[in-house]
Design a protein around this motif. Structure first.
Motif, PDB file in Angstrom:
ATOM      1  N   SER A   1    -103.743  10.600  77.867  1.00  0.00           N
ATOM      2  CA  SER A   1    -103.061  11.861  77.608  1.00  0.00           C
ATOM      3  C   SER A   1    -101.568  11.625  77.413  1.00  0.00           C
ATOM      4  O   SER A   1    -100.958  10.833  78.131  1.00  0.00           O
ATOM      5  CB  SER A   1    -103.300  12.792  78.808  1.00  0.00           C
TER       6      SER A   1
ATOM      7  N   ARG B   1     -99.605  25.144  68.915  1.00  0.00           N
ATOM      8  CA  ARG B   1     -99.342  24.604  70.260  1.00  0.00           C
ATOM      9  C   ARG B   1     -98.984  25.703  71.248  1.00  0.00           C
ATOM     10  O   ARG B   1     -99.231  25.562  72.438  1.00  0.00           O
ATOM     11  CB  ARG B   1     -98.220  23.569  70.200  1.00  0.00           C
TER      12      ARG B   1
ATOM     13  N   LYS C   1    -101.625  11.278  70.292  1.00  0.00           N
ATOM     14  CA  LYS C   1    -102.762  11.479  69.382  1.00  0.00           C
ATOM     15  C   LYS C   1    -102.584  12.751  68.551  1.00  0.00           C
ATOM     16  O   LYS C   1    -102.697  12.736  67.319  1.00  0.00           O
ATOM     17  CB  LYS C   1    -104.085  11.564  70.177  1.00  0.00           C
ATOM     18  N   THR C   2    -102.324  13.868  69.247  1.00  0.00           N
ATOM     19  CA  THR C   2    -102.185  15.135  68.539  1.00  0.00           C
ATOM     20  C   THR C   2    -100.999  15.098  67.589  1.00  0.00           C
ATOM     21  O   THR C   2    -101.072  15.571  66.449  1.00  0.00           O
ATOM     22  CB  THR C   2    -102.025  16.286  69.555  1.00  0.00           C
ATOM     23  N   THR C   3     -99.917  14.506  68.055  1.00  0.00           N
ATOM     24  CA  THR C   3     -98.724  14.423  67.221  1.00  0.00           C
ATOM     25  C   THR C   3     -99.021  13.674  65.925  1.00  0.00           C
ATOM     26  O   THR C   3     -98.651  14.120  64.828  1.00  0.00           O
ATOM     27  CB  THR C   3     -97.593  13.715  67.994  1.00  0.00           C
TER      28      THR C   3
END
Ligand code: ATP
Ligand code: MG
Lengths: 224, 394
Positions: A44, B391, A48-50
């Motif tokens: 976490s 987000r 990854k999301t970025t």
């Protein structure tokens, strides 16, 4: 050699905070070709999301170079990014993100409506059948199970016949059985249609079944 | 899949909130429609009331002009009396087409107003009265048998109210006189409906007002002579002359000051409604931040999002406009009663006149309201950056 979907050189994303700058993605070099099934794994906060958001042309990059489907997106803002994104990239989210007031069918029609595709209804029904939901077309999201919702979301992502799929933690809210079902759909799409799929996940099972696994740590790729 | 049905479904998600906002718009629209309807209706019924008097000028004994104007519309002339020779003098003027003398007498009747006591009003008229009002018809009976007969004619409503028929005897208290009802007029829609008429000479005798008049109604051959004619009567010391157009203007003036207040209430109601609409839509935009972000991610353009939110706002206002129009229609009789109680003078006839064209205007107004108040929330929604919006919701 097959066509490049993603080409990143020294790709960096920095979040400027008051106290410090966070390099969420730090100097990444990466190539993903058409037809690949890639999973991005890592702890976490590893970025990854970025990374996925930049690949999906949802977010601008801070420095380096990034080409998506042959388009240079470096330095481009939302108004330009939307043009690359529309119709070319299918998105799948961890929480399904269906419009709660619309039925399964309407959720897909909406996407086709935005893409100005004709014969929305028939195409939408076909898409729902493809993910095995032909009997659930008039259900509202709250009348569907988590696995069914994610399948609607996949049908929605496929609606515009995108060049590749991006999924951020697609099984994060699902049990093992439903996760496996989603994974099977991904594998089938990848193997039978040759669709490029990029998945960010914590799920070792999902990750391990991809053709290629990219491990991230502190914004850097630790192994490809 | 059309945008209106998506917008409608979005509004249905928060039924109470959308309902309250629509209610706010509806109240504002209803207030506005009622006010505009009143403006039209009042003007119209005032004009028709005045036209139905049949004369353009009224000569009365000198007195307060406002009191005279009001009294006259309530039945003809301030309760001051002038000598009858004024009538003889004026009536020879060649510019006059028709002229009629009248005498109003009041008597205290202890049985009136359900035993509370009040003034009963009688109006003495001459044969010429009917020539000024050729539209007057008898419902039953007919004209007085002579100029000095002990007889009475009832206006339509007066007869209804007292349940009189031709042939009945009526008793005038205080002066202890008994009269016979010889006729009942048809409804005219004017103040005559509520009046009891006696022969002029009889009135002068039984009320001990010999050779007195309270008013003289005059219709000129030529409307353009009014100013000149009025001027020629200025040097008569005991009388004043009131023109009906002047009366109309005076009354509209009295009413217009009340209207300024009412209009500002309407403006405030609209302002509050706009704030309510903007607030509601903005709130729902912020609540749906993530959803809007996702829509943009899956291919919605700025314009798509703008149109969606704009449509939601316009829908709220359109529903409000329709509901408000219905409210105004249903409530117009209530508003009418309230207004009649408040106004210095209320002509007979419908005071709040709501025509289809007015409702259409109101609806268009409500839609414009939506178009304007939707711009900001729609712009806010359409300029959300997808990645931030997505987000936010996590
Ligand atoms: N908008 C932001 N502003 C500042 N810092 C951010 C922002 N978004 C992400 N970060 C930071 O960037 C780093 C990477 O975040 P990211 O969401 O990409 O991680 P992730 O690998 O997807 O984590 P997870 O597995 O929990 O979803 C984290 O340290 C996070 O705190
Ligand atoms: Mg993440």
């Amino acid at each position: 050699m097959s066509k490049l979907i993603v080409k990143a050189e020294n790709l960096t994303k920095t979040y400027k905070l008051l106290a410090e700058d966070i390099k969420a993605v730090n100097n990444i070099d990466l190539e993903i070709s058409s037809g690949e099934f890639v999973s991005i794994m890592g702890p976490s906060g590893s970025g990854k999301t970025t990374l996925l958001d930049m690949i999906g042309c949802l977010d601008s990059i801070t420095s380096g170079r990034l080409e998506i489907l042959g388009n240079d997106v470096s330095g481009k803002k939302e108004s330009k990014l939307v043009k690359i994104r529309r119709g070319n990239i299918g998105f799948i989210f961890q929480d399904f993100s269906l419009v709660p007031s619309l039925t399964a069918l309407e959720n897909i029609q909406l996407t086709l409506h935005f893409a100005a595709v004709k014969q929305e209804t028939q195409k939408s029904i076909d898409l729902l059948k493809r993910v095995g939901l032909g009997h659930r077309i008039n259900h509202l999201p709250r009348q569907l199970s988590g696995g069914e919702k994610q399948r609607v979301a996949i049908a929605r992502a496929l609606a515009t016949e995108p060049k590749f799929l991006l999924a951020d933690e697609p099984t994060g809210h699902l049990d093992t059985e439903n996760s496996q079902e989603i994974l099977n759909i991904f594998k089938q799409l990848n193997q039978e249609k040759g669709l490029t799929i990029i998945v960010a996940t914590h799920d070792a099972e999902l990750g391990s079944q991809a053709g290629r696994i990219i491990y991230l740590k502190d914004g850097k790729i630790v192994s490809k | 899949m059309n945008i209106i049905s998506i917008a409608y479904k979005n509004l249905k998600r928060k039924k109470i909130r959308s309902g309250l906002t629509i209610g706010g718009v509806a109240v504002a629209v209803a207030v506005l429609v009622s006010l505009l309807g009143f403006d039209k209706g009042y003007r119209q019924s005032l004009t028709s009331s005045i036209d139905k008097m049949g004369y353009q000028l009224l000569v009365t004994a000198k007195g307060c002009p406002y009191e005279a104007a009001t009294m006259m519309l309530k039945g003809g002339g301030g309760l001051r009396y002038m000598e009858q020779d004024v009538y003889e003098k004026i009536s020879s003027d060649s510019r006059i087409d028709k002229i009629t003398p009248q005498l109003i007498a009041t008597v205290y009747d202890p049985n009136k107003e359900n035993g509370q006591g009040g003034f009963a009003l009688y109006m003495g008229i001459a044969d010429s009265y009917l020539t000024l009002k050729p539209w007057t018809k008898f419902k039953s009976g007919g004209w007085f048998s002579s100029e000095t007969a002990d007889e009475a004619i009832f206006g339509y409503e007066a007869a209804e109210f007292e349940q009189r028929l031709v042939g009945d005897k009526i008793f005038i208290p205080n002066i202890n006189k008994v009269l016979t009802v010889v006729g009942i007029f048809e409804r005219t829609g004017s103040q005559d409906d509520g009046t009891i008429f006696l022969p002029l000479k009889t009135t002068q005798t039984i009320f001990s007002l010999p050779d007195k008049l309270s008013g003289i109604g005059i219709k000129l051959k030529n409307l353009s002579d009014i100013a000149e004619f009025e001027e020629s009567l200025y040097n008569e010391p005991s009388i004043q002359i009131i023109s009906m157009s002047q009366v109309r203007g005076t009354i509209l003036n009295l009413v217009s000051s009340a209207k300024v207040l009412a209009n500002s209430i309407a403006v405030i109601a609209i302002f509050i409604a706009v704030i309510g609409v903007v607030n509601t839509i903005l709130m729902s935009v912020f609540e749906r931040t993530r959803e809007i972000g996702v829509m943009k991610a899956i291919g919605a353009s700025r314009m798509d999002i703008f149109k969606l939110i704009w449509t939601e706002t316009i829908l709220v206002c359109t529903f409000g406009g329709i509901l408000g129009s219905i409210l105004a229609l249903l409530g117009s009789s209530v508003v009418e009663k309230i207004i009649k109680g408040v106004l210095p003078y209320a002509p007979s006839g419908q005071l709040v006149l709501i025509k289809p064209s007015l409702l259409l205007e109101a609806l268009i107004g409500a839609i414009i309201l939506g178009v304007v108040s939707g711009i900001y929330p729609a712009w806010r929604a359409s300029s959300m950056i997808p990645v931030e919006a997505i987000r936010t919701g996590e």
